[in-house]
Design a protein around this motif. Structure first.
Motif, PDB file in Angstrom:
ATOM      1  N   LEU A 167       0.627  -1.131  -0.054  1.00 60.68           N
ATOM      2  CA  LEU A 167      -0.150  -0.019  -0.046  1.00 60.68           C
ATOM      3  C   LEU A 167       0.837   1.138  -0.031  1.00 60.68           C
ATOM      4  O   LEU A 167       2.026   1.076   0.636  1.00 60.68           O
ATOM      5  CB  LEU A 167      -0.868  -0.027   1.257  1.00 60.68           C
ATOM      6  CG  LEU A 167      -1.909  -1.041   1.210  1.00 60.68           C
ATOM      7  CD1 LEU A 167      -2.753  -1.068   2.649  1.00 60.68           C
ATOM      8  CD2 LEU A 167      -2.981  -0.994  -0.112  1.00 60.68           C
ATOM      9  N   ASP A 168       0.423   2.122  -0.731  1.00 58.69           N
ATOM     10  CA  ASP A 168       1.219   3.485  -0.844  1.00 58.69           C
ATOM     11  C   ASP A 168       1.383   4.272   0.684  1.00 58.69           C
ATOM     12  O   ASP A 168       2.389   4.644   1.017  1.00 58.69           O
ATOM     13  CB  ASP A 168       0.518   4.551  -1.965  1.00 58.69           C
ATOM     14  CG  ASP A 168       0.863   3.913  -3.214  1.00 58.69           C
ATOM     15  OD1 ASP A 168       2.009   3.098  -3.610  1.00 58.69           O
ATOM     16  OD2 ASP A 168       0.215   4.306  -4.218  1.00 58.69           O
ATOM     17  N   GLN A 169      -0.001   4.469   1.200  1.00 56.88           N
ATOM     18  CA  GLN A 169       0.139   5.105   2.332  1.00 56.88           C
ATOM     19  C   GLN A 169       0.402   4.160   3.610  1.00 56.88           C
ATOM     20  O   GLN A 169      -0.070   2.917   3.399  1.00 56.88           O
ATOM     21  CB  GLN A 169      -1.234   5.628   2.824  1.00 56.88           C
ATOM     22  CG  GLN A 169      -2.489   5.256   3.343  1.00 56.88           C
ATOM     23  CD  GLN A 169      -3.042   4.227   2.310  1.00 56.88           C
ATOM     24  OE1 GLN A 169      -2.986   3.678   1.444  1.00 56.88           O
ATOM     25  NE2 GLN A 169      -4.634   4.069   2.865  1.00 56.88           N
ATOM     26  N   LYS A 170       0.867   4.594   4.559  1.00 53.43           N
ATOM     27  CA  LYS A 170       1.111   3.917   5.770  1.00 53.43           C
ATOM     28  C   LYS A 170      -0.409   3.638   6.590  1.00 53.43           C
ATOM     29  O   LYS A 170      -0.876   4.557   6.892  1.00 53.43           O
ATOM     30  CB  LYS A 170       2.095   4.510   6.810  1.00 53.43           C
ATOM     31  CG  LYS A 170       3.425   4.559   6.221  1.00 53.43           C
ATOM     32  CD  LYS A 170       4.218   3.395   6.418  1.00 53.43           C
ATOM     33  CE  LYS A 170       5.451   3.628   5.682  1.00 53.43           C
ATOM     34  NZ  LYS A 170       5.709   2.209   5.004  1.00 53.43           N
ATOM     35  N   THR A 171      -0.673   2.567   6.916  1.00 49.28           N
ATOM     36  CA  THR A 171      -1.847   2.361   7.788  1.00 49.28           C
ATOM     37  C   THR A 171      -1.364   1.352   8.951  1.00 49.28           C
ATOM     38  O   THR A 171      -0.818   0.508   8.852  1.00 49.28           O
ATOM     39  CB  THR A 171      -3.077   1.565   7.205  1.00 49.28           C
ATOM     40  OG1 THR A 171      -4.003   1.461   8.057  1.00 49.28           O
ATOM     41  CG2 THR A 171      -2.487   0.502   6.320  1.00 49.28           C
ATOM     42  N   GLU A 172      -1.947   1.815  10.298  1.00 47.81           N
ATOM     43  CA  GLU A 172      -1.744   1.011  11.423  1.00 47.81           C
ATOM     44  C   GLU A 172      -2.805  -0.164  11.439  1.00 47.81           C
ATOM     45  O   GLU A 172      -2.547  -1.468  11.992  1.00 47.81           O
ATOM     46  CB  GLU A 172      -2.005   1.645  12.683  1.00 47.81           C
ATOM     47  CG  GLU A 172      -0.803   2.801  12.985  1.00 47.81           C
ATOM     48  CD  GLU A 172       0.547   2.234  13.170  1.00 47.81           C
ATOM     49  OE1 GLU A 172       0.493   1.467  14.118  1.00 47.81           O
ATOM     50  OE2 GLU A 172       1.264   2.857  12.586  1.00 47.81           O
ATOM     51  N   ASN A 173      -3.780  -0.026  10.815  1.00 44.91           N
ATOM     52  CA  ASN A 173      -4.818  -0.954  10.965  1.00 44.91           C
ATOM     53  C   ASN A 173      -4.623  -2.253  10.160  1.00 44.91           C
ATOM     54  O   ASN A 173      -4.085  -2.423   9.102  1.00 44.91           O
ATOM     55  CB  ASN A 173      -6.065  -0.302  10.187  1.00 44.91           C
ATOM     56  CG  ASN A 173      -6.372   0.976  11.114  1.00 44.91           C
ATOM     57  OD1 ASN A 173      -6.193   1.201  12.064  1.00 44.91           O
ATOM     58  ND2 ASN A 173      -7.239   1.825  10.307  1.00 44.91           N
ATOM     59  N   GLU A 174      -5.052  -3.244  10.814  1.00 48.14           N
ATOM     60  CA  GLU A 174      -5.068  -4.737  10.137  1.00 48.14           C
ATOM     61  C   GLU A 174      -6.491  -4.790   9.818  1.00 48.14           C
ATOM     62  O   GLU A 174      -7.499  -4.232  10.220  1.00 48.14           O
ATOM     63  CB  GLU A 174      -4.637  -5.597  10.943  1.00 48.14           C
ATOM     64  CG  GLU A 174      -3.114  -5.560  11.570  1.00 48.14           C
ATOM     65  CD  GLU A 174      -2.438  -6.670  11.691  1.00 48.14           C
ATOM     66  OE1 GLU A 174      -3.111  -7.560  12.042  1.00 48.14           O
ATOM     67  OE2 GLU A 174      -0.990  -6.601  11.713  1.00 48.14           O
ATOM     68  N   LEU A 175      -6.596  -5.695   8.846  1.00 43.27           N
ATOM     69  CA  LEU A 175      -7.871  -5.843   7.927  1.00 43.27           C
ATOM     70  C   LEU A 175      -8.199  -7.409   7.434  1.00 43.27           C
ATOM     71  O   LEU A 175      -7.139  -8.025   7.062  1.00 43.27           O
ATOM     72  CB  LEU A 175      -8.189  -4.908   6.798  1.00 43.27           C
ATOM     73  CG  LEU A 175      -9.440  -5.062   6.005  1.00 43.27           C
ATOM     74  CD1 LEU A 175     -10.337  -4.314   6.717  1.00 43.27           C
ATOM     75  CD2 LEU A 175      -9.133  -4.458   4.536  1.00 43.27           C
TER      76      LEU A 175
END
Lengths: 373, 373
Positions: free
Chosen positions: B187-195
Motif C-alpha cells: 500500500l502507498d500510504q502507511k496504515t496501522e490498521n489490520e484488515l
C-alpha cells in the motif's frame, strides 16, 4: 489417406461444412464429416438429413497429397482441433485401427474414425438446366423475406420460403399469416419452366451464413424433394417442404386510399422507441395516427407509462388514418427496405397495409393491423 | 424536478447505476433508480440489497437545472429510453400524478414514479481513513483472483475474495478448495490498521465492469458489514460475507523439488489444445509428463481419440514429474500471469503445484493435482 494442408485453408472449408451438423443429433454418424481425398482434391461432406453441405479444396490448394482415401470422423472434434492448431502446415494421415493422426511438429491428435459405409449416401447430382442467380441477389432474397416465416410447426408450409418462377420472374414469399414479405427478381437467362417450391426457412438461415456477397453466380438445381445451391466450390442441399403454398396474391391490394412518403430512419427510430413501452403479451401493439402531415406513434403499458413519438410524412391526399399493429413486425419489415425514403400504403384501420421502396416495386412488406377494441 | 441534460452524459452514468439492479428482483422498488437533483448536480442511485451504486453528475455538466427534486423510477425503462433517444439535449420534468416526462422535440415519454419514501435508505458515508488503491491495480487484484472463487453456496466464505491487510500489505485471496489464487500489493500510504474481510465474488464482477483503468485512485472505506469503493464520482457499496476465511498460507509450500521455466504462450496453447479431448464429467483432466527438457501434455476421451502436445521447458535440476490436473483451472491461472516466461513449481505428483511470474512474487496461482488411479 495422407496429405498436408495449410491450417487456414482447411479451417475455411470446415467452417462451411460444420454448419451441416447439428450436435444434438442422436444418430452419431450425422455428427460426422466425411473427408474424401482424390487426386483432384479434398471433398468435405456433412449432413443432418435435412441439409447436406459439400465443400471442395482443389489439389493445387493442398500442400501435398501423398495417398488418397476416404474417412468419416466426428465433425465437432475435427473442427475444434483444426481451429486451435497454429497457422502452419498440418499433416493428416490415416493410420491403423481406423484412426487418423492430425499432427504438426508440436501437436499430435489421434481421432477414431467411423465406418465410411455408415455415412448416408447423398445424391448431389446436378440438373441440366440450373437457375442462375447472382449471390448478392440471392442473399437479399433470403434476408428480405426470411423473418416473415412462421416458427410454428402446425402449418409446415408457412415455416418455409416459397420460391416461384412464372414468366422468367422469380418471386420469394414468406408469411406467418399475420404479415407477408415478398421479393421478385427478373431472371437473367430465359427459362420455359415454371416452378413452385417451399424451402425450409431454417435451412435458408444456414445457407445465408455460407454464401458470401462476392459478385458471382449461384446455380439452383431443383429436384422433386430437394434443391441444390452450387457456388464457389460449395454444394448446399436442402430438402423441400411438401404441400401447397397459399396463394397470397389475392391478399395484396392494388389500390390504396392513403399513401405516406416518409424518411425510413425517422419512422424506424420512432417505432423502435415507442416499442419500449409494449410487451410480448400484448403482441407489441403500437398505434399510428395521422393528423394532416404529422404522424403520432404511441403506445403504453398502464403500470409503467406511455410514449408519444411525432414525425412528419408526405401524404397523397387529405385522408387520415388511425391504425394499430405489431411494432416488432413493423421494425423487421422496415429493416428490409433499402431506400432513404419509403412508402406506407393504407386502406383503412382494419385492412392490411404495405411498406415498400418508393422507386422499386420488387419488394413488398405487408402487415395485418391489430384490432384494439 | 426539471432539468435538461445531454443524452450522452446521462447514459454514461445510467450505465453505471443500471448494474446495481437485478431485473429478477421480486421487490419492485429494488428495480428502481432514485434520481436526486440538487443545485450541486444529479445523484443517481440503485440497489439490490446486495450492492448499491451511486453516481454523480456535477451541475456544470448539466445543461440546465430549472428546479430540484427527487424521484424514483423503474430503472430498466429509464435506461432503455435514454439509450434509444437521439444524441441531443433531453428534458426531464416531474409532472402531476407522480409521473416524469422525458422529452425531446420529437419524443415524449411519461413514466410512472414510485414513492420516494419506499426506496431503501442507504448509508453511504465515508470513513476517515480510507485505503487508497490505484484503479488499474484494483482491477488487476480482482481479475487475477476472482476466477478461483467457489460458485457453491455450501461454504459461503469461499464464494468471496478475501482482502487482508497486514504490515501495510494488501493481499487478495480466492479459493474453491481445488485451486487458489492470491495477489499481494504494497500500500502507498502507511496504515496501522489490520484488515480481514470477505467480499462476494459476484459483486466484484459488477465493480470491475464500472472501474475503468484510468491512472487514478480508488478509495476503500470499510465498515462492519459492508465496503464502499469510491472513485470518479461513483460510490459502489457491497455487503461483506460473515465468517472466517480459511488460513491458506499453510497450503503454499516454500520449497520445491522441481522448477520449470516455460514460455507462457507455448504452455497455454498446448494445454488449450489438449483440453479439446477432455470433458467436464472427468473434470477436464490432462496429464503433464516431463522427459528431460521436453514436456508432454496429453489427454484422451476413449470413444473419440487422444492427443499429445510437446513443448520445451528449462528445468532447475534432473528431476522429472508426471502429474494430472484440470486443464480448465490451469488455463484460468495461466491467463492471470503476465510475463512472457513463467515458472511452474512442483513437489511431486500428489502435491499442489504453483504457477507464477518469474520476476514477481506478488502473484501466486496454486492448483491441486487430480489423482488418476
Amino acid at each position: 489417406m495422407n496429405f498436408e494442408i495449410e491450417q487456414k485453408k482447411l479451417i475455411e472449408h470446415l467452417n462451411y461444412v460444420i454448419k451441416g451438423i447439428s450436435n444434438k443429433n442422436l444418430i452419431p454418424i450425422l455428427n460426422c464429416i466425411k473427408m474424401e481425398l482424390t487426386n483432384d482434391g479434398l471433398y468435405l461432406l456433412s449432413t443432418n438429413n435435412d441439409i447436406a453441405i459439400k465443400s471442395f479444396i482443389p489439389a493445387n490448394e493442398i500442400t501435398a497429397i501423398k495417398s488418397t482415401g476416404i474417412i468419416v470422423v466426428y465433425g465437432k472434434y475435427l473442427y475444434e482441433i483444426i481451429k486451435k492448431l497454429p497457422s502452419e502446415i498440418i499433416s493428416i494421415e490415416e493410420v491403423l485401427e481406423d484412426k487418423i493422426n492430425i499432427f504438426t511438429p508440436k501437436s499430435s491428435f489421434y481421432l477414431n474414425c467411423n465406418k465410411v459405409d455408415d455415412f448416408p449416401i447423398l445424391n448431389l447430382e446436378e440438373t441440366n438446366e440450373p437457375i442462375l442467380i447472382n449471390k448478392k441477389v440471392l442473399k437479399n432474397l433470403i434476408n428480405q423475406t426470411i423473418f416473415a416465416t412462421s416458427l410454428e410447426e402446425s402449418r409446415p408450409v408457412l415455416t418455409g420460403i416459397n420460391f416461384q418462377i412464372i414468366n422468367n420472374k422469380l418471386k420469394c414469399t414468406a408469411t406467418d399469416s399475420y404479415r407477408l414479405a415478398s421479393k421478385e427478381i427478373e431472371l437473367d437467362q430465359k427459362t420455359e419452366n415454371e416452378l413452385n417450391i417451399i424451402i425450409p426457412g431454417k435451412n435458408m438461415v444456414e445457407l445465408n451464413k455460407i454464401v458470401n456477397d462476392e459478385d458471382d453466380v449461384a446455380e439452383l438445381h431443383i429436384f422433386n424433394n430437394n434443391i441444390i445451391f452450387k457456388f464457389s466450390n460449395i454444394v448446399f442441399m436442402s430438402r423441400l417442404i411438401n404441400g401447397t403454398y397459399p396463394n397470397t396474391s389475392a391478399l395484396v391490394p392494388n389500390e390504396f386510399n392513403l399513401k405516406f412518403k416518409v424518411k425510413k430512419t425517422d419512422i424506424y427510430n420512432s417505432i423502435d422507441r415507442a416499442s419500449l413501452l409494449t410487451n410480448e403479451y400484448e403482441k407489441h401493439t403500437i398505434k399510428l395516427e395521422s393528423q394532416n402531415n404529422e404522424v403520432i406513434v404511441s403506445s403504453n403499458i398502464p403500470e409503467i407509462g406511455k410514449v408519444e413519438e411525432r414525425l412528419i410524412v408526405e401524404k397523397n391526399n387529405d385522408n387520415n388514418i388511425t391504425i394499430s399493429f405489431s411494432a416488432k413486425y413493423m421494425l423487421e419489415a422496415l429493416r428490409s427496405v433499402e431506400e432513404e425514403y419509403i412508402e406506407l400504403l393504407f386502406n383503412g384501420e382494419l385492412k392490411p397495409f404495405i411498406i415498400k421502396n418508393i422507386e422499386d416495386d420488387s419488394l413488398l412488406q405487408l402487415i395485418l393491423p391489430i384490432r384494439t377494441y
